[in-house]
Design an enzyme around this catalytic site. Sequence first.
Site, PDB file in Angstrom:
ATOM      1  N   PHE A  99      10.589  71.424  64.952  1.00 14.76           N
ATOM      2  CA  PHE A  99       9.343  71.964  64.990  1.00 14.76           C
ATOM      3  C   PHE A  99       8.527  71.955  66.208  1.00 14.76           C
ATOM      4  O   PHE A  99       8.033  70.940  66.298  1.00 14.76           O
ATOM      5  CB  PHE A  99       8.021  72.072  64.021  1.00 14.76           C
ATOM      6  CG  PHE A  99       7.191  73.078  63.957  1.00 14.76           C
ATOM      7  CD1 PHE A  99       7.240  74.390  63.476  1.00 14.76           C
ATOM      8  CD2 PHE A  99       6.219  72.546  64.450  1.00 14.76           C
ATOM      9  CE1 PHE A  99       6.224  74.997  63.562  1.00 14.76           C
ATOM     10  CE2 PHE A  99       4.850  73.044  64.443  1.00 14.76           C
ATOM     11  CZ  PHE A  99       5.180  74.349  63.982  1.00 14.76           C
ATOM     12  N   GLY A 100       8.263  72.341  68.028  1.00 14.19           N
ATOM     13  CA  GLY A 100       7.625  71.609  68.822  1.00 14.19           C
ATOM     14  C   GLY A 100       6.587  72.413  69.225  1.00 14.19           C
ATOM     15  O   GLY A 100       6.817  73.090  69.520  1.00 14.19           O
ATOM     16  N   SER A 110      -4.822  69.756  68.452  1.00 13.19           N
ATOM     17  CA  SER A 110      -5.175  70.676  67.551  1.00 13.19           C
ATOM     18  C   SER A 110      -5.455  72.184  68.501  1.00 13.19           C
ATOM     19  O   SER A 110      -5.683  73.199  67.653  1.00 13.19           O
ATOM     20  CB  SER A 110      -6.659  69.686  67.367  1.00 13.19           C
ATOM     21  OG  SER A 110      -6.326  69.000  66.188  1.00 13.19           O
ATOM     22  N   THR A 148       9.043  65.478  64.935  1.00 10.12           N
ATOM     23  CA  THR A 148       9.217  64.334  64.008  1.00 10.12           C
ATOM     24  C   THR A 148      10.797  66.057  63.633  1.00 10.12           C
ATOM     25  O   THR A 148      11.252  66.692  63.807  1.00 10.12           O
ATOM     26  CB  THR A 148       9.194  65.067  62.548  1.00 10.12           C
ATOM     27  OG1 THR A 148       7.863  65.128  62.505  1.00 10.12           O
ATOM     28  CG2 THR A 148       9.906  64.547  61.247  1.00 10.12           C
ATOM     29  N   GLN A 171      -6.349  46.490  47.927  1.00 11.25           N
ATOM     30  CA  GLN A 171      -7.324  45.632  47.644  1.00 11.25           C
ATOM     31  C   GLN A 171      -6.904  44.933  46.083  1.00 11.25           C
ATOM     32  O   GLN A 171      -7.462  44.124  46.039  1.00 11.25           O
ATOM     33  CB  GLN A 171      -8.486  46.594  47.373  1.00 11.25           C
ATOM     34  CG  GLN A 171     -10.064  45.979  47.718  1.00 11.25           C
ATOM     35  CD  GLN A 171      -9.771  45.315  48.511  1.00 11.25           C
ATOM     36  OE1 GLN A 171     -10.196  44.851  49.875  1.00 11.25           O
ATOM     37  NE2 GLN A 171     -11.287  43.480  48.405  1.00 11.25           N
ATOM     38  N   GLU A 189      -0.049  68.513  61.184  1.00 12.50           N
ATOM     39  CA  GLU A 189       0.540  69.002  60.727  1.00 12.50           C
ATOM     40  C   GLU A 189      -1.557  69.630  60.398  1.00 12.50           C
ATOM     41  O   GLU A 189      -1.898  70.398  59.861  1.00 12.50           O
ATOM     42  CB  GLU A 189       0.599  70.027  59.900  1.00 12.50           C
ATOM     43  CG  GLU A 189       2.351  69.557  59.834  1.00 12.50           C
ATOM     44  CD  GLU A 189       3.267  70.191  58.537  1.00 12.50           C
ATOM     45  OE1 GLU A 189       3.157  70.800  58.329  1.00 12.50           O
ATOM     46  OE2 GLU A 189       4.373  69.342  58.854  1.00 12.50           O
TER      47      GLU A 189
END
Length: 388
Positions: free
Chosen positions: A122-123, A131, A157, A341, A368
């Site tokens: 997905f490009g 954004s 991805t 921790q 996303e």
Amino acid sequence: MFELSTEHEEFRAVVRDFARAEIAPHAAEWDRKHEFPTSVLRAMGELGLFGLTAPEEYGGAGGGLTSLCVAIEEIGRVDQSMGITLEAAVGLGITPILSYGTDEQKARWLPDLLAGRALAAFGLTEPGSGSDAGATTTRAVLDGDQWVVDGAKQFITNSGTELTSCVTITARTGERPGGGAEISAIIVPAGTPGFIVEPAYDKLGWHASDTHPLTFDGARVPADHLLGQRGQGFAQFLATLDDGRIAIAALAVGCIQAMLDASVGYAHERTSFGVPIGAKQAVAFQIADLEVMAQAARLLTYRAAALRDAGAPAEQVKQAAASAKLYATESAVTATRVATQVHGGYGFMEEYPVARFYRDAKILEIGEGTSEIQRLVLARGLGLPVQA
């Protein structure tokens, strides 16, 4: 009160057994070697994980987003890299074709994608537009019966594996009457001349997932590779992202649960001043907070998935998706910090899974739709005149 069905819980057990047997023993090695395990992807396909949301006519299971979230949570509980590979393959690779493709496009691409024999990407994101996805500069010009694509995409991805069959991209295909950009979606097959998969990124985390920048230099694809209506690409991808945000929330739930499990186990085993560290309030109370995070994130996620599966109004799904994505991903980052921790110095050592999860978690707040974008969506849904 929301609860998963008996069928969903039985399916969870199947995926959990698969993840523990086939993925967990190898996850650290894949991470260390930055290895994309193609054989495991094929095994996931044989289990039917890539076809969960698709109809049976294309080889899918005819299920819904809830089933996919269950699978992503359980895979992500042992390996976030394989979790995001599944999430992106279905939510970003398959969903646009399934939702907007023609019968011919579905028949060509879906059978192999649903079976895990191929992956789609997905490009959307570009070097200069993340954004602000509407600021895309990639262009596609119609030349006879072909689109000529020029531009670049970033952080994509599943775009450079030996299984990758196509990438669906957004591109400017003209101007609207008011002067704004006309953005359309186009399927670009792998191996298209002029479609260049650049070297993989050297990432902080998700080492076993495949992520590349892409370049398009006069790449020519047939005109019938337009996905959906011309000029509707931006709207299509926004709708796709709502599903993707719910799925990313499920990946975050898996991360939180993994950190809870690891912390409880270590707090029983590790002793300090003659008693298990879990006997100390400073440790026990932090772990108790992880339990709350896991339960709250899980409920938000599966509520959003249930709304989507029930065909709830788009705006209601959008708000639910943003809520789940925001809370679950920020909680996952906190959970990895707390677990590290709790483990003390050992938490900083790669021999313990918490170190890998700590590196993997941060991107959940970014991919996303960043946390800031989720807050923007939620605020606007409340009617606030907030600016981007």
